[in-house]
Design an enzyme around this catalytic site. Structure first.
Site, PDB file in Angstrom:
ATOM      1  N   LYS A 109       0.876  -1.169   0.000  1.00 20.98           N
ATOM      2  CA  LYS A 109       0.000   0.000   0.000  1.00 20.98           C
ATOM      3  C   LYS A 109       0.916   1.222   0.000  1.00 20.98           C
ATOM      4  O   LYS A 109       1.598   1.505   0.980  1.00 20.98           O
ATOM      5  CB  LYS A 109      -0.910   0.015   1.224  1.00 20.98           C
ATOM      6  CG  LYS A 109      -1.870   1.201   1.214  1.00 20.98           C
ATOM      7  CD  LYS A 109      -2.559   1.392   2.546  1.00 20.98           C
ATOM      8  CE  LYS A 109      -3.345   2.697   2.508  1.00 20.98           C
ATOM      9  NZ  LYS A 109      -3.797   3.117   3.845  1.00 20.98           N
ATOM     10  N   GLY A 170      -8.172   9.587   9.243  1.00 16.68           N
ATOM     11  CA  GLY A 170      -8.445   9.675  10.669  1.00 16.68           C
ATOM     12  C   GLY A 170      -9.500  10.683  11.061  1.00 16.68           C
ATOM     13  O   GLY A 170      -9.792  10.850  12.242  1.00 16.68           O
ATOM     14  N   ALA A 196      -9.614   5.807   3.990  1.00 17.58           N
ATOM     15  CA  ALA A 196      -9.481   6.996   4.853  1.00 17.58           C
ATOM     16  C   ALA A 196     -10.751   7.828   4.919  1.00 17.58           C
ATOM     17  O   ALA A 196     -11.371   8.129   3.911  1.00 17.58           O
ATOM     18  CB  ALA A 196      -8.322   7.891   4.417  1.00 17.58           C
ATOM     19  N   GLY A 197     -11.122   8.188   6.144  1.00 14.40           N
ATOM     20  CA  GLY A 197     -12.216   9.125   6.375  1.00 14.40           C
ATOM     21  C   GLY A 197     -13.547   8.509   6.728  1.00 14.40           C
ATOM     22  O   GLY A 197     -14.428   9.188   7.262  1.00 14.40           O
ATOM     23  N   ASN A 218      -9.426   1.838   9.544  1.00 15.55           N
ATOM     24  CA  ASN A 218      -8.582   1.672  10.721  1.00 15.55           C
ATOM     25  C   ASN A 218      -9.167   2.437  11.906  1.00 15.55           C
ATOM     26  O   ASN A 218      -9.730   1.860  12.830  1.00 15.55           O
ATOM     27  CB  ASN A 218      -7.152   2.110  10.434  1.00 15.55           C
ATOM     28  CG  ASN A 218      -6.190   1.764  11.565  1.00 15.55           C
ATOM     29  OD1 ASN A 218      -5.006   1.968  11.449  1.00 15.55           O
ATOM     30  ND2 ASN A 218      -6.669   1.222  12.680  1.00 15.55           N
ATOM     31  N   THR A 219      -9.074   3.773  11.861  1.00 18.29           N
ATOM     32  CA  THR A 219      -9.459   4.590  13.013  1.00 18.29           C
ATOM     33  C   THR A 219     -10.910   4.367  13.423  1.00 18.29           C
ATOM     34  O   THR A 219     -11.222   4.336  14.620  1.00 18.29           O
ATOM     35  CB  THR A 219      -9.229   6.079  12.711  1.00 18.29           C
ATOM     36  OG1 THR A 219      -7.892   6.262  12.248  1.00 18.29           O
ATOM     37  CG2 THR A 219      -9.441   6.931  13.950  1.00 18.29           C
TER      38      THR A 219
END
Length: 269
Positions: A109, A170, A196-197, A218-219
């Site tokens: 990645k 994040g 992301a987001g 992830n987050t």
């Protein structure tokens, strides 16, 4: 459940799950492992910069506790500010893959982020690193802004996917770049992974309903109150969105259309 034939194909690999999970920001190692298990993901991404050089000498590292016969490692170059740094990280990532028994794993990645404040990916550095790594035999999954032209250029170079951000990494802001993401999905001949987001399962569902091929999180999981439970919710959200996309949305109409038409009732009398 989705059709067993509806697999996510990246490079020369096929995956059952369209949800990918990151490994950072978890409060405990146990929480990370449980979340990975409950997500039913096939691909786990790991930041190379956070890992020891030799996993075999590190009995604490949670990567040693994962079943790499069932999971596919996706090393990422997070923290790289230049193309050169990302390239070095990619080669270290392959060494890590070898250590977990995946000698044929050249996935990476690709993240090149020179902006420390907003953490937006560097398009020039990403293109440069991608071109080099592809020549060296890597399967490159580039993290990019939601830029349709950049996505096409990376696809032309030979990238295995494109991974546009939904909103800043994040942030949990959701799909802020909806129009551009739609264009990327419409134009792409390689899988489009939204990265992301995304903050909620409904946002993951929305991304998949648009026709995205997968979602990387992830987050949203790691920083939730119950990461394992959120991982399960995200799994279901991605599955629901994929099923809805395959089923096809009903046509929108300006006027109402009764679900029990009178002409159908009259035929029964």
């Amino acid at each position: 459940m989705t059709n067993n034939l509806d697999k996510l194909k990246i490079g020369n690999k096929s995956f059952n799950s369209r949800l990918m999970l990151g490994t950072g920001k978890y409060r405990t190692t146990q929480s990370a492992i449980a979340s990975i298990e409950d997500s039913n993901c096939d691909i786990v991404t790991v930041a190379i910069r956070r890992l020891p050089v030799n996993l075999k000498n590190d009995n604490i590292n949670f990567l040693n506790k994962l079943d790499w016969n069932k999971l596919w490692l996706l090393p990422n170059t997070a923290g790289s500010q230049t193309a050169e740094e990302a390239i070095r990280m990619a080669f270290l990532g392959h060494e890590l893959a070898c250590q977990v028994g995946q000698e044929d794993n050249f996935f990476v990645k690709l993240e090149v982020i020179s902006d420390p404040k907003y953490l937006l990916p560097d398009p020039i550095g990403t293109l440069k690193a991608a071109e080099f790594l592809i020549r060296k035999g890597f399967t490159v999954l580039p993290y990019i802004n939601a830029d349709p032209m950049l996505a096409l250029h990376l696809e032309d170079l030979g990238c295995a996917t494109v991974m546009p951000l939904a909103s800043p990494i994040g942030s949990g802001q959701g799909l802020n770049n909806l129009a551009n993401i739609k264009i990327i999905i419409e134009n792409a001949s390689v899988p489009v992974i939204i990265d992301a987001g995304i903050g909620t399962p409904s946002e993951a569902t929305q991304a998949m309903e648009l026709g995205a091929d997968g979602v990387l999180l992830n987050t949203a999981v790691a920083q939730s109150k119950n990461p394992s439970q959120m991982a399960s919710a995200m799994r279901l959200g991605v599955q629901a969105g994929r099923l809805a996309y395959l089923a096809g949305r009903m046509e929108k109409k300006y006027y109402a259309d009764a679900s029990s038409p009178l002409e159908q009732i009259s035929k029964l009398i």
